[in-house]
Design a protein around this motif. Structure first.
Motif, PDB file in Angstrom:
ATOM      1  N   GLU A 252      36.915  19.652  52.714  1.00 36.20           N
ATOM      2  CA  GLU A 252      37.486  20.519  51.682  1.00 36.20           C
ATOM      3  C   GLU A 252      38.298  21.671  52.267  1.00 36.20           C
ATOM      4  OE1 GLU A 252      34.370  21.619  48.951  1.00 36.20           O
ATOM      5  OE2 GLU A 252      34.595  19.711  47.881  1.00 36.20           O
ATOM      6  N   ASN A 253      38.534  21.630  53.578  1.00 35.08           N
ATOM      7  CA  ASN A 253      39.400  22.629  54.207  1.00 35.08           C
ATOM      8  C   ASN A 253      40.841  22.150  54.065  1.00 35.08           C
ATOM      9  OD1 ASN A 253      40.799  24.396  55.820  1.00 35.08           O
ATOM     10  ND2 ASN A 253      39.345  24.309  57.518  1.00 35.08           N
ATOM     11  N   LYS A 254      41.586  22.778  53.175  1.00 35.86           N
ATOM     12  CA  LYS A 254      42.945  22.293  52.863  1.00 35.86           C
ATOM     13  C   LYS A 254      43.877  22.381  54.060  1.00 35.86           C
ATOM     14  CE  LYS A 254      44.639  26.695  50.942  1.00 35.86           C
ATOM     15  NZ  LYS A 254      45.122  27.368  49.717  1.00 35.86           N
ATOM     16  N   LYS A 255      43.535  23.202  55.060  1.00 32.28           N
ATOM     17  CA  LYS A 255      44.396  23.325  56.242  1.00 32.28           C
ATOM     18  C   LYS A 255      44.296  22.091  57.143  1.00 32.28           C
ATOM     19  CE  LYS A 255      42.724  27.325  57.594  1.00 32.28           C
ATOM     20  NZ  LYS A 255      41.845  27.652  56.465  1.00 32.28           N
ATOM     21  N   ASN A 256      43.335  21.207  56.867  1.00 35.37           N
ATOM     22  CA  ASN A 256      43.211  19.976  57.651  1.00 35.37           C
ATOM     23  C   ASN A 256      44.170  18.880  57.188  1.00 35.37           C
ATOM     24  OD1 ASN A 256      41.255  21.100  59.244  1.00 35.37           O
ATOM     25  ND2 ASN A 256      39.534  20.214  58.116  1.00 35.37           N
ATOM     26  N   TYR A 257      45.002  19.189  56.200  1.00 33.95           N
ATOM     27  CA  TYR A 257      45.946  18.213  55.664  1.00 33.95           C
ATOM     28  C   TYR A 257      47.351  18.823  55.647  1.00 33.95           C
ATOM     29  CZ  TYR A 257      41.411  16.687  53.810  1.00 33.95           C
ATOM     30  OH  TYR A 257      40.107  16.345  53.685  1.00 33.95           O
ATOM     31  N   ASP A 258      48.312  18.060  56.113  1.00 38.14           N
ATOM     32  CA  ASP A 258      49.708  18.521  56.121  1.00 38.14           C
ATOM     33  C   ASP A 258      50.586  17.392  55.590  1.00 38.14           C
ATOM     34  OD1 ASP A 258      51.835  20.286  56.636  1.00 38.14           O
ATOM     35  OD2 ASP A 258      52.268  19.276  58.515  1.00 38.14           O
ATOM     36  N   ILE A 259      51.347  17.681  54.539  1.00 38.14           N
ATOM     37  CA  ILE A 259      52.190  16.674  53.903  1.00 38.14           C
ATOM     38  C   ILE A 259      53.649  17.074  54.089  1.00 38.14           C
ATOM     39  CG2 ILE A 259      52.751  15.504  51.740  1.00 38.14           C
ATOM     40  CD1 ILE A 259      49.926  16.006  50.800  1.00 38.14           C
ATOM     41  N   SER A 260      54.473  16.108  54.413  1.00 33.27           N
ATOM     42  CA  SER A 260      55.895  16.357  54.665  1.00 33.27           C
ATOM     43  C   SER A 260      56.604  16.772  53.384  1.00 33.27           C
ATOM     44  CB  SER A 260      56.547  15.108  55.255  1.00 33.27           C
ATOM     45  OG  SER A 260      56.484  14.035  54.318  1.00 33.27           O
ATOM     46  N   GLY A 261      57.879  17.144  53.549  1.00 34.18           N
ATOM     47  CA  GLY A 261      58.695  17.481  52.383  1.00 34.18           C
ATOM     48  C   GLY A 261      58.323  18.776  51.699  1.00 34.18           C
ATOM     49  N   SER A 262      57.725  19.709  52.450  1.00 32.44           N
ATOM     50  CA  SER A 262      57.339  21.022  51.904  1.00 32.44           C
ATOM     51  C   SER A 262      56.344  20.903  50.759  1.00 32.44           C
ATOM     52  CB  SER A 262      58.575  21.810  51.435  1.00 32.44           C
ATOM     53  OG  SER A 262      59.472  22.018  52.492  1.00 32.44           O
ATOM     54  N   VAL A 263      55.546  19.837  50.758  1.00 25.73           N
ATOM     55  CA  VAL A 263      54.496  19.688  49.752  1.00 25.73           C
ATOM     56  C   VAL A 263      53.260  20.438  50.234  1.00 25.73           C
ATOM     57  CG1 VAL A 263      52.976  18.068  48.552  1.00 25.73           C
ATOM     58  CG2 VAL A 263      55.373  17.479  48.949  1.00 25.73           C
ATOM     59  N   ASP A 264      52.793  21.406  49.463  1.00 24.22           N
ATOM     60  CA  ASP A 264      51.630  22.202  49.836  1.00 24.22           C
ATOM     61  C   ASP A 264      50.368  21.583  49.265  1.00 24.22           C
ATOM     62  OD1 ASP A 264      53.166  24.124  51.159  1.00 24.22           O
ATOM     63  OD2 ASP A 264      53.567  25.186  49.279  1.00 24.22           O
ATOM     64  N   VAL A 265      49.287  21.660  50.038  1.00 19.09           N
ATOM     65  CA  VAL A 265      47.972  21.249  49.554  1.00 19.09           C
ATOM     66  C   VAL A 265      47.296  22.480  48.972  1.00 19.09           C
ATOM     67  CG1 VAL A 265      45.740  20.267  50.165  1.00 19.09           C
ATOM     68  CG2 VAL A 265      47.824  19.418  51.274  1.00 19.09           C
ATOM     69  N   ASP A 266      47.112  22.502  47.649  1.00 21.03           N
ATOM     70  CA  ASP A 266      46.503  23.657  46.995  1.00 21.03           C
ATOM     71  C   ASP A 266      44.996  23.698  47.204  1.00 21.03           C
ATOM     72  OD1 ASP A 266      48.988  24.450  46.078  1.00 21.03           O
ATOM     73  OD2 ASP A 266      48.799  23.336  44.200  1.00 21.03           O
ATOM     74  N   ARG A 267      44.360  22.546  47.143  1.00 22.99           N
ATOM     75  CA  ARG A 267      42.926  22.482  47.424  1.00 22.99           C
ATOM     76  C   ARG A 267      42.534  21.034  47.681  1.00 22.99           C
ATOM     77  NH1 ARG A 267      43.269  23.394  41.909  1.00 22.99           N
ATOM     78  NH2 ARG A 267      42.191  21.900  40.553  1.00 22.99           N
ATOM     79  N   ALA A 268      41.355  20.859  48.291  1.00 24.32           N
ATOM     80  CA  ALA A 268      40.815  19.527  48.585  1.00 24.32           C
ATOM     81  C   ALA A 268      39.413  19.459  47.997  1.00 24.32           C
ATOM     82  CB  ALA A 268      40.785  19.281  50.093  1.00 24.32           C
ATOM     83  N   GLU A 269      39.117  18.381  47.293  1.00 25.23           N
ATOM     84  CA  GLU A 269      37.834  18.248  46.602  1.00 25.23           C
ATOM     85  C   GLU A 269      37.125  16.969  47.052  1.00 25.23           C
ATOM     86  OE1 GLU A 269      38.875  18.284  42.486  1.00 25.23           O
ATOM     87  OE2 GLU A 269      39.406  20.429  42.465  1.00 25.23           O
ATOM     88  N   LEU A 270      35.968  17.131  47.679  1.00 19.84           N
ATOM     89  CA  LEU A 270      35.154  15.980  48.078  1.00 19.84           C
ATOM     90  C   LEU A 270      34.401  15.466  46.859  1.00 19.84           C
ATOM     91  CD1 LEU A 270      34.035  14.164  50.351  1.00 19.84           C
ATOM     92  CD2 LEU A 270      32.225  15.867  50.677  1.00 19.84           C
ATOM     93  N   GLN A 271      34.490  14.170  46.617  1.00 18.96           N
ATOM     94  CA  GLN A 271      33.852  13.570  45.453  1.00 18.96           C
ATOM     95  C   GLN A 271      32.370  13.267  45.712  1.00 18.96           C
ATOM     96  OE1 GLN A 271      36.058  13.382  42.583  1.00 18.96           O
ATOM     97  NE2 GLN A 271      36.946  14.693  44.178  1.00 18.96           N
ATOM     98  N   LYS A 272      31.634  12.952  44.661  1.00 19.91           N
ATOM     99  CA  LYS A 272      30.197  12.759  44.778  1.00 19.91           C
ATOM    100  C   LYS A 272      29.820  11.611  45.704  1.00 19.91           C
ATOM    101  CE  LYS A 272      28.929  14.768  40.314  1.00 19.91           C
ATOM    102  NZ  LYS A 272      28.287  14.522  38.987  1.00 19.91           N
ATOM    103  N   ASN A 273      30.696  10.603  45.839  1.00 22.50           N
ATOM    104  CA  ASN A 273      30.356   9.488  46.721  1.00 22.50           C
ATOM    105  C   ASN A 273      30.456   9.850  48.196  1.00 22.50           C
ATOM    106  OD1 ASN A 273      33.108   9.560  47.262  1.00 22.50           O
ATOM    107  ND2 ASN A 273      33.568   7.645  46.202  1.00 22.50           N
ATOM    108  N   ARG A 274      30.947  11.067  48.509  1.00 22.47           N
ATOM    109  CA  ARG A 274      30.982  11.646  49.858  1.00 22.47           C
ATOM    110  C   ARG A 274      32.004  11.002  50.786  1.00 22.47           C
ATOM    111  NH1 ARG A 274      28.464  16.394  50.458  1.00 22.47           N
ATOM    112  NH2 ARG A 274      28.077  15.959  52.658  1.00 22.47           N
ATOM    113  N   ASN A 275      32.711   9.971  50.336  1.00 24.76           N
ATOM    114  CA  ASN A 275      33.725   9.361  51.206  1.00 24.76           C
ATOM    115  C   ASN A 275      35.132   9.398  50.609  1.00 24.76           C
ATOM    116  OD1 ASN A 275      33.746   7.376  49.255  1.00 24.76           O
ATOM    117  ND2 ASN A 275      32.751   5.824  50.513  1.00 24.76           N
ATOM    118  N   THR A 276      35.297  10.115  49.506  1.00 22.92           N
ATOM    119  CA  THR A 276      36.592  10.217  48.845  1.00 22.92           C
ATOM    120  C   THR A 276      36.964  11.687  48.670  1.00 22.92           C
ATOM    121  OG1 THR A 276      36.194   8.150  47.641  1.00 22.92           O
ATOM    122  CG2 THR A 276      37.932   9.591  46.807  1.00 22.92           C
TER     123      THR A 276
END
Length: 967
Positions: free
Chosen positions: A231-255
């Motif tokens: 859930e650390n959004k800084k661990n994801y970087d997307i091209s094209g100046s797309v910002d990751v606002d937040r990351a949410e781990l789902q209940k199944n723990r692998n999504t």
């Protein structure tokens, strides 16, 4: 626009900064192995931060270790406890149930587990052996034995297998209780073998990436992942100046679902994942994947839920961009209800709340129609109509604790509530109330919660004086404070409740996780955690020589203070810089200070340098042209006629002639028709230019720019007053503001004071022996090599004249054949670095450095004199810039007259700017003066009076020692 990003969370940084151990290695100490396992959650530390390796360990602690070492399934835990002494409220419940289900650790009989009993060495050896057999399909030979007087008969095959498989070390007594040091060593060895055995099959991988809408990216991993890293959004970087606002781990723990800024439909993107960790400790580093969001479906309603007598929430199958009151109709019978507000949930854009003016009646049926609600692809939902029975709700709101740290507790209510104030929350003592409350993890004024706001998630923030202590802490939510109650939309009042939260002390220092060059004037830095405050002095920018660059830095923190943007007052494009960061602490109770950090950055071309000039040319044969001269190379967009217009007063004319590059990719030649030529009034008509890109795809900041058109030759190449510089004793450089394609040395005259072949000073013309040409962003640099050396006479005496002998047949000119503007006797700037003067001793040329001894050759050295080729700035000389073998440098300074120096009056000469630098020294040990000391002078510290830096030396040992009288 090209954008270069430096992702810094590589394995080396992760393992040194986030974790204590570097790699699994038998060479690590027991403490290092403990820290390695603790960082992966396998062991737990004590509140004092020490491992206490001498302590015993209980069976429930062993169950946790075994479950995590062998990566047992913790998700399929029975609701009914297997053991009578292990209730669901026990912290170790899931671990004990997991090891029991895998038949690795059994109970002690009578359906009891004895979770608090201590573990012996042989018991833990059995657990390891059975667990290893479970995951590897190896077989324990039940007939195997080990020769030991202190080993129970039942444990023989298990201990033998654990020894054979190198899970444990040989022990003198296997029956004694195991201390934590044995448990750490054996758990560490087993964990290493499990990782090696499972190999790539158990490495963390991305199984799939899906983007069915333009605001969410769904990542599925091949195993469960760690919540904090996922859930650390800084661990994801997307091209094209797309910002990751937040990351949410789902209940199944692998999504993980990434909530991102707008993406373009069917556009290809690249995502880099760096730093996400599995539950077992595998780290995904620099993992890159391509994906293409595709939203071809209309938004659909998944459910409608009444949240109060005047409100309901519509949940869609994807995020919603546009929704207003006209999209919703609520009817009962023939009566239509008026809508007060329609709001898209900022924390979950799939939810749209509809607020009515009038209350719904209990038991009444309502028809809800929804149409025209728009998703991010611009699609609207198919008209929806259905009937719902409304019932008043009488259950009070319920809250649960999602996460807790020393400073922040995240609380989630099961439905929207209002009436929340900081005073409703406290821990330990009723007077230790919260400092503030927020609706999101970005603690900004916009996210502060007011008592009239309706929210479900609350971030409760405490100040440092009232931080939650380590260990188990009572956290209370009051039902009423200052006559304000926490109520849901029906008016049901929250009942006061106290929760037990476990707080682990944060002793980890913050680290830099990413440095991104946004532009030549903008650098964004991300950190591993929230920083308390950003100070200007914490960020220093150096050049390649480690000299600080004189640039003003404005600091723009992000809302969550986990990143900061440096805004510079001048562009550093095209430069290699070193960014140093220091003196920052995290926003935790312990204010952990980050280690000093430095990184070298290449600032690439990130902006379009624009247009230099536009020139009109008549070739005399009724052919007319415009030459558009750009400041840098441009791509094929510069040859598109649609990007150019003539503007003459209020009249705008499109150009229709041929467009070609002229000589190079910086100049565009435009053929003009007679009518277009008639439109041009030199000095008044402008060329409008738009949508041009340089070779790096950068374009203008503005939509279009206007440039006046001038006659060809109106702007000849030019040398500014500071454009001539003597850069060495035999080199003079001249900067012209345009590119020159031909250079004739006969057009240039250089005069000054120089040293002739006989070593005498002469003043007059200096012979040019060669030249070098370099093109830069400002035009052309011509560097002339001189036959003789420029002399030092106290001031630089070099003057340059540019005089074209035959104006009709120039020898120096630009691409249009235009010669530079003539100039006479322009003085050269002193850019010559100071040097130590050289002198001849016999046949050897050595540095002019000599030592002064009170007693001549037979006594110790008191002073050392260094003679420079020009005056040294007295303020730039310090004793720590000099190293003298076997001597301590007590003082360093410049003097006007070194002959007045003696041991009794060390500063006898007046200290001022001078060629003479004196070191006052003291002998460290008895030293043979027959071997004179070597002297080292630091580079890029000492300056001459013009600010040129001395490059530093390590002197020869051929230093003359003279007496004070001879000096």
């Amino acid at each position: 626009m090209f954008k270069k990003s430096f992702s810094l969370l590589i394995a080396l940084v992760m393992l040194f900064s986030m974790f204590t151990s570097v790699v699994i290695s038998a060479d690590n100490t027991t403490e290092e192995k403990f820290e390695y396992l603790k960082d992966r959650g396998i062991f737990s530390g004590y509140s004092d931060g020490l491992p206490h390796l001498e302590d015993k360990m209980t069976r429930e602690q062993a169950a946790k270790i075994i479950a995590l070492i062998f990566d047992l399934d913790l998700s399929d835990i029975p609701n009914k406890p297997t053991f009578t002494d292990v209730g669901k409220d026990l912290w170790s419940y899931e671990y004990i149930e997991a090891v029991a289900a895998a038949d690795i650790i059994n109970g002690i009989g009578r359906k009891e587990f004895a979770p608090k009993d201590s573990v012996s060495i042989e018991e833990f050896a059995k657990m390891l052996a059975v667990g290893y057999e479970y995951v590897t399909n190896k077989q324990i030979d039940m007939d195997d034995t080990t020769n030991s007087k202190h080993l129970s008969a039942w444990a023989q095959p298990y201990v033998t297998a654990a020894l054979d498989w190198d899970l444990i070390e040989k022990q003198n007594n296997y029956q004694k209780l195991a201390k934590r040091d044995f448990l750490v060593e054996s758990a560490y060895s087993t964990f290493a073998k499990v990782k090696k055995y499972t190999g790539s099959g158990s490495k963390l991988k991305v199984k799939s990436i899906q983007a069915d809408n333009l605001r969410e990216v769904v990542l599925k991993f091949n195993m469960d992942v760690d919540k904090d890293s996922a859930e650390n959004k800084k661990n994801y970087d997307i091209s094209g100046s797309v910002d990751v606002d937040r990351a949410e781990l789902q209940k199944n723990r692998n999504t993980v679902i990434l909530i991102v800024s707008d993406m373009d439909n069917q556009e290809e993107y690249e995502i880099e994942i760096d730093g996400v960790m599995s539950e077992r400790g595998y780290i995904l580093e620099d993992d890159e994947h391509d994906f293409e969001p595709f939203d071809g479906d209309l938004p659909e309603i998944e459910k409608i839920e009444f949240t109060g007598p005047k409100s309901f929430v519509v949940t869609f199958n994807e995020p919603i961009k546009e929704a207003d009151k006209d999209n919703f109709t609520v009817k009962t019978g023939s009566k239509k209800l008026s809508k007060k507000e329609v709001n898209i949930n900022g924390n979950n854009e799939r939810e749209v709340e509809v607020i009515l003016y009038t209350e719904l009646d209990d038991g009444e049926e309502y028809e809800i129609t929804i149409s025209g609600v728009e998703d991010y692809a611009g699609y609207t939902n198919i008209s929806y109509k259905d009937s719902y029975d409304y019932e008043d709700e009488y259950d009070e709101p319920i809250a649960k604790i999602i996460d807790a740290t020393a400073m922040v507790v995240e609380v989630e209510f099961n439905k929207p509530v209002k009436g929340l104030t900081p005073d409703h929350f406290y821990h330990t003592y009723s007077s230790w109330e919260a400092d503030d409350i927020y609706r999101s993890s970005e603690f900004t004024s916009e996210n502060e919660i007011d008592k009239d706001d309706k929210v479900t998630t609350v971030y409760v923030v405490f100040d440092e004086a009232h931080a939650l202590p380590s260990g188990k802490v009572e956290f209370t939510i009051k039902d009423k404070e200052n006559d304000i109650e926490i109520v849901d939309n029906w008016g049901n009042v929250f009942d006061e409740e106290t929760y037990i939260v476990k707080i682990e002390s944060d002793r980890e220092e913050p680290t830099v996780t990413d440095v991104e060059i946004v532009s030549g004037t903008e650098i964004k830095i991300a950190f591993s955690e929230r920083i308390k405050s950003f100070k200007e002095g914490s960020f220093v920018i150096l050049d390649e020589n480690d000299d600080e660059i004189d640039v003003d830095i404005d600091l723009i923190p992000s809302g969550d203070y986990e990143s900061v943007t440096l805004e510079l007052d001048e562009s550093l494009e095209g430069k290699t810089i070193i960014l140093e960061i220091s003196d920052l602490v995290d926003d935790t109770l312990y204010e952990n200070e980050m280690d000093k950090y430095a990184i070298e950055l290449d600032i690439d071309d990130l902006t379009f340098a624009g247009i230099n000039r536009v020139e009109f040319h008549d070739d005399g044969d009724d052919d007319y042209y415009l030459y558009v001269v750009y400041n840098e190379e441009v791509n094929e967009t510069a040859l598109d006629s649609d990007h150019y217009r003539l503007k003459n007063g209020g009249s705008i004319t499109k150009l229709n002639g041929d467009f070609d590059f002229y000589e190079n990719d910086k100049i565009v030649k435009i053929e003009l028709s007679e009518d277009e030529t008639d439109e041009i009034h030199l000095g008044a008509t402008k060329l409008l230019v738009s949508d041009i890109e340089d070779v790096n795809d950068n374009t203008f900041d503005a939509f279009q720019i206007e440039v006046l058109i001038h006659e060809l030759g109106d702007y000849p190449p030019f040398v500014h007053n500071d454009g001539i510089e003597a850069i060495s004793r035999n080199e003079v450089a001249i900067q012209f503001d345009q590119e020159l394609i031909e250079i004739d040395t006969d057009d240039f005259l250089i005069r000054g004071t120089y040293i002739n072949d006989k070593g005498n000073l002469k003043t007059g013309e200096m012979i040019i022996d060669g030249l070098d040409v370099e093109y830069n962003e400002d035009g052309t640099i011509i560097t002339f090599t001189l036959e003789n050396e420029i002399a030092y006479t106290g001031n630089l005496d070099v003057k340059v004249t540019f005089d074209i002998e035959d104006i009709h047949d120039p020898g120096t000119y630009n691409v249009f054949g235009v010669s530079p503007q003539e100039f006479s006797s322009k003085s050269a700037i002193d850019g010559i670095s100071p040097e130590v003067e050289m002198k001849m001793i016999g046949d050897d040329e050595v540095e002019h450095i000599f030592a002064i001894s009170e007693g001549g050759d037979s006594d110790q050295i008191d002073h050392i004199v260094i003679v420079f080729t020009e005056k040294i700035d007295a303020g730039s000389v310090y004793k720590n810039q000099f190293t003298v073998d076997h001597y301590e440098v007590k003082d360093a300074y410049t003097v006007r007259d070194y002959t007045k120096i003696n041991s009794h009056n060390s500063r006898g000469g007046v200290v001022e700017d001078s060629r003479y630098v004196v070191l006052r020294v003291k002998e460290k040990n008895k030293y043979d003066l027959d071997e004179t000391p070597e002297i080292t002078i630091d580079a890029n510290e000492i300056e001459d009076t013009e600010g040129n830096l001395f490059e530093g030396i390590k002197s020869s040992d051929n230093i003359e020692v003279i007496s004070a009288e001879d000096a």
